[in-house]
Design a protein around this motif. Structure first.
Motif, PDB file in Angstrom:
ATOM      1  N   ASN A 158      12.650   9.298   9.680  1.00 12.57           N
ATOM      2  CA  ASN A 158      12.358   9.797   8.622  1.00 12.57           C
ATOM      3  C   ASN A 158      12.543   9.827   7.383  1.00 12.57           C
ATOM      4  OD1 ASN A 158      10.774  12.223   6.909  1.00 12.57           O
ATOM      5  ND2 ASN A 158      12.668  13.130   6.527  1.00 12.57           N
ATOM      6  N   ARG A 159      13.959   9.547   7.639  1.00 18.73           N
ATOM      7  CA  ARG A 159      14.779   8.423   6.096  1.00 18.73           C
ATOM      8  C   ARG A 159      14.625   7.782   5.959  1.00 18.73           C
ATOM      9  NH1 ARG A 159      21.392  10.596   8.261  1.00 18.73           N
ATOM     10  NH2 ARG A 159      20.829  12.783   7.833  1.00 18.73           N
ATOM     11  N   TYR A 160      14.273   6.758   6.481  1.00 14.65           N
ATOM     12  CA  TYR A 160      14.138   4.706   6.793  1.00 14.65           C
ATOM     13  C   TYR A 160      12.552   5.167   5.670  1.00 14.65           C
ATOM     14  CZ  TYR A 160      11.175   0.494   7.002  1.00 14.65           C
ATOM     15  OH  TYR A 160      12.052  -1.006   7.626  1.00 14.65           O
ATOM     16  N   LYS A 163       9.467   3.225   1.954  1.00  9.26           N
ATOM     17  CA  LYS A 163       8.546   3.636   1.955  1.00  9.26           C
ATOM     18  C   LYS A 163       6.810   2.865   1.596  1.00  9.26           C
ATOM     19  CE  LYS A 163       5.930   6.634  -0.719  1.00  9.26           C
ATOM     20  NZ  LYS A 163       5.157   7.598  -0.525  1.00  9.26           N
ATOM     21  N   SER A 192      12.987  10.597  15.030  1.00 17.49           N
ATOM     22  CA  SER A 192      12.566  11.570  13.912  1.00 17.49           C
ATOM     23  C   SER A 192      12.938  11.402  12.695  1.00 17.49           C
ATOM     24  CB  SER A 192      12.198  12.795  14.563  1.00 17.49           C
ATOM     25  OG  SER A 192      10.942  13.201  15.466  1.00 17.49           O
ATOM     26  N   VAL A 193      15.093  11.496  12.535  1.00 15.51           N
ATOM     27  CA  VAL A 193      15.547  12.008  11.799  1.00 15.51           C
ATOM     28  C   VAL A 193      15.636  10.780  10.807  1.00 15.51           C
ATOM     29  CG1 VAL A 193      17.481  12.760  11.417  1.00 15.51           C
ATOM     30  CG2 VAL A 193      16.666  13.990  12.660  1.00 15.51           C
ATOM     31  N   TYR A 194      15.563   9.379  11.646  1.00 13.63           N
ATOM     32  CA  TYR A 194      16.160   8.326  11.153  1.00 13.63           C
ATOM     33  C   TYR A 194      15.353   7.361   9.864  1.00 13.63           C
ATOM     34  CZ  TYR A 194      16.851   3.254  10.840  1.00 13.63           C
ATOM     35  OH  TYR A 194      17.136   1.669  10.557  1.00 13.63           O
ATOM     36  N   HIS A 249      11.555   7.524   3.262  1.00 14.47           N
ATOM     37  CA  HIS A 249      12.007   7.654   2.155  1.00 14.47           C
ATOM     38  C   HIS A 249      13.161   6.998   1.562  1.00 14.47           C
ATOM     39  CE1 HIS A 249      10.828  11.456   3.210  1.00 14.47           C
ATOM     40  NE2 HIS A 249      11.127  11.416   1.831  1.00 14.47           N
ATOM     41  N   THR A 250      13.620   5.875   1.990  1.00 16.91           N
ATOM     42  CA  THR A 250      14.206   4.709   1.284  1.00 16.91           C
ATOM     43  C   THR A 250      13.006   3.560   0.211  1.00 16.91           C
ATOM     44  OG1 THR A 250      13.499   2.753   3.528  1.00 16.91           O
ATOM     45  CG2 THR A 250      16.101   4.381   3.164  1.00 16.91           C
ATOM     46  N   TRP A 261       6.347   1.923   4.748  1.00 16.56           N
ATOM     47  CA  TRP A 261       4.943   2.899   5.517  1.00 16.56           C
ATOM     48  C   TRP A 261       4.080   2.980   4.677  1.00 16.56           C
ATOM     49  CZ3 TRP A 261       4.509   5.476   9.465  1.00 16.56           C
ATOM     50  CH2 TRP A 261       3.352   6.558   9.089  1.00 16.56           C
TER      51      TRP A 261
END
Length: 277
Positions: free
Chosen positions: A113-115, A122, A109-111, A117-118, A125
């Motif tokens: 979420n960070r991905y 983005k 989930s953390v990975y 936002h790149t 997604w």
């Protein structure tokens, strides 16, 4: 802290000498945006609560309850039904490696979420969201409403259409939609009418183009844009209510079905034993 929309409107208010009017309109605009987000958050509270309770229930069943009951099945000294065997194996896996699964889900989930936002994440997604049936229609409705409301507010305060379109581009969340607005802004800058630029876009339905066209031809573009915003905001509210009203029962049915399968799998060996007796 202050978005391009905010700064451009304040700049226009200072130049035109109507800063108080602009600030009041900005306040109304931001309050409406917050109210819309609040409605969505409030509507999603019930389905999220059901999902959370269901996840905790399933976790307790697979890590505590079923492993204890499986000891009883071993004492029966008989072949278990396939459904029960699968359930026992899954529960044993959960009981031994639940901490590893929690870490995997948390880390994933953390990975993720960070991905997203790149820049690459983005873009992927946003393309993915627009490929999901029904969700695509909802996102399109929300973005068209936001585009129309923001552009109408800017035009109403005397911001030139080309500058207004470039400002609106920065207030849109979806990158695909943002690229589409960028193309529209370039076409309008090159001399095309807003109607013609919107007509070539796949995101703006014909009724939107017609309503904006009427406003553009009569010199009341801001009124036409605000009318579109009112219509699509109502549509977005109705879509949210419909999705949420369906989401709660669907989540409940899935959880009840899962627990029902667990109960049946646990009862099958007992029924089988009674039949043998």
């Amino acid at each position: 802290v202050f978005s391009p929309l905010y700064t451009n409107m304040v700049k226009t208010g200072e130049v035109s000498g109507k800063l108080n009017v602009v600030m009041n309109r900005l306040a109304d605009y931001l309050e409406k945006e917050r109210e819309t987000r609040g409605k969505i958050t409030q509507s999603l509270a019930y389905p999220i609560l059901i999902m959370g309770v269901g996840a905790i229930t399933v976790f307790i069943l697979f890590t505590i309850v079923i492993p204890k009951l499986s000891i009883m099945f071993e004492d029966m000294d008989q072949k278990l039904p396939l459904m029960t065997t699968v359930l026992v194996n899954i529960s044993n896996l959960f009981a031994k490696f639940w901490w590893l699964m929690v870490l995997a889900v948390g880390g994933g989930s953390v990975y993720f979420n960070r991905y997203i936002h790149t820049a690459i994440g983005k873009d992927w997604w946003d393309h993915f969201l627009l490929s999901v049936p029904y969700l695509k229609d909802f996102l399109q409705t929300v973005e068209v409403a936001r585009f129309s409301r923001t552009l109408g507010t800017l035009v109403d305060n005397g911001v030139p259409i080309t500058l207004a379109l470039n400002s609106v581009m920065h207030t849109v969340d979806n990158l695909v939609f943002k690229e589409e607005i960028k193309k529209i802004a370039e076409e309008v800058t090159n001399g095309r009418s807003l109607k013609s630029a919107l007509k070539n876009s796949r995101f703006f339905p014909e009724r939107v183009v017609n309503m904006i066209s009427v406003g553009e031809e009569t010199g009341q573009l801001s009124r036409g844009l605000n009318k579109v915003a009112d219509t699509f905001e109502r549509d977005a509210d109705q879509l949210v209510k419909m999705i949420v009203s369906l989401l709660g029962p669907v989540v409940l049915v899935i959880i009840v079905s899962l627990i029902g399968c667990v109960v049946i799998a646990l009862l099958l060996p007992i029924l089988q034993m009674n039949t043998i007796v």
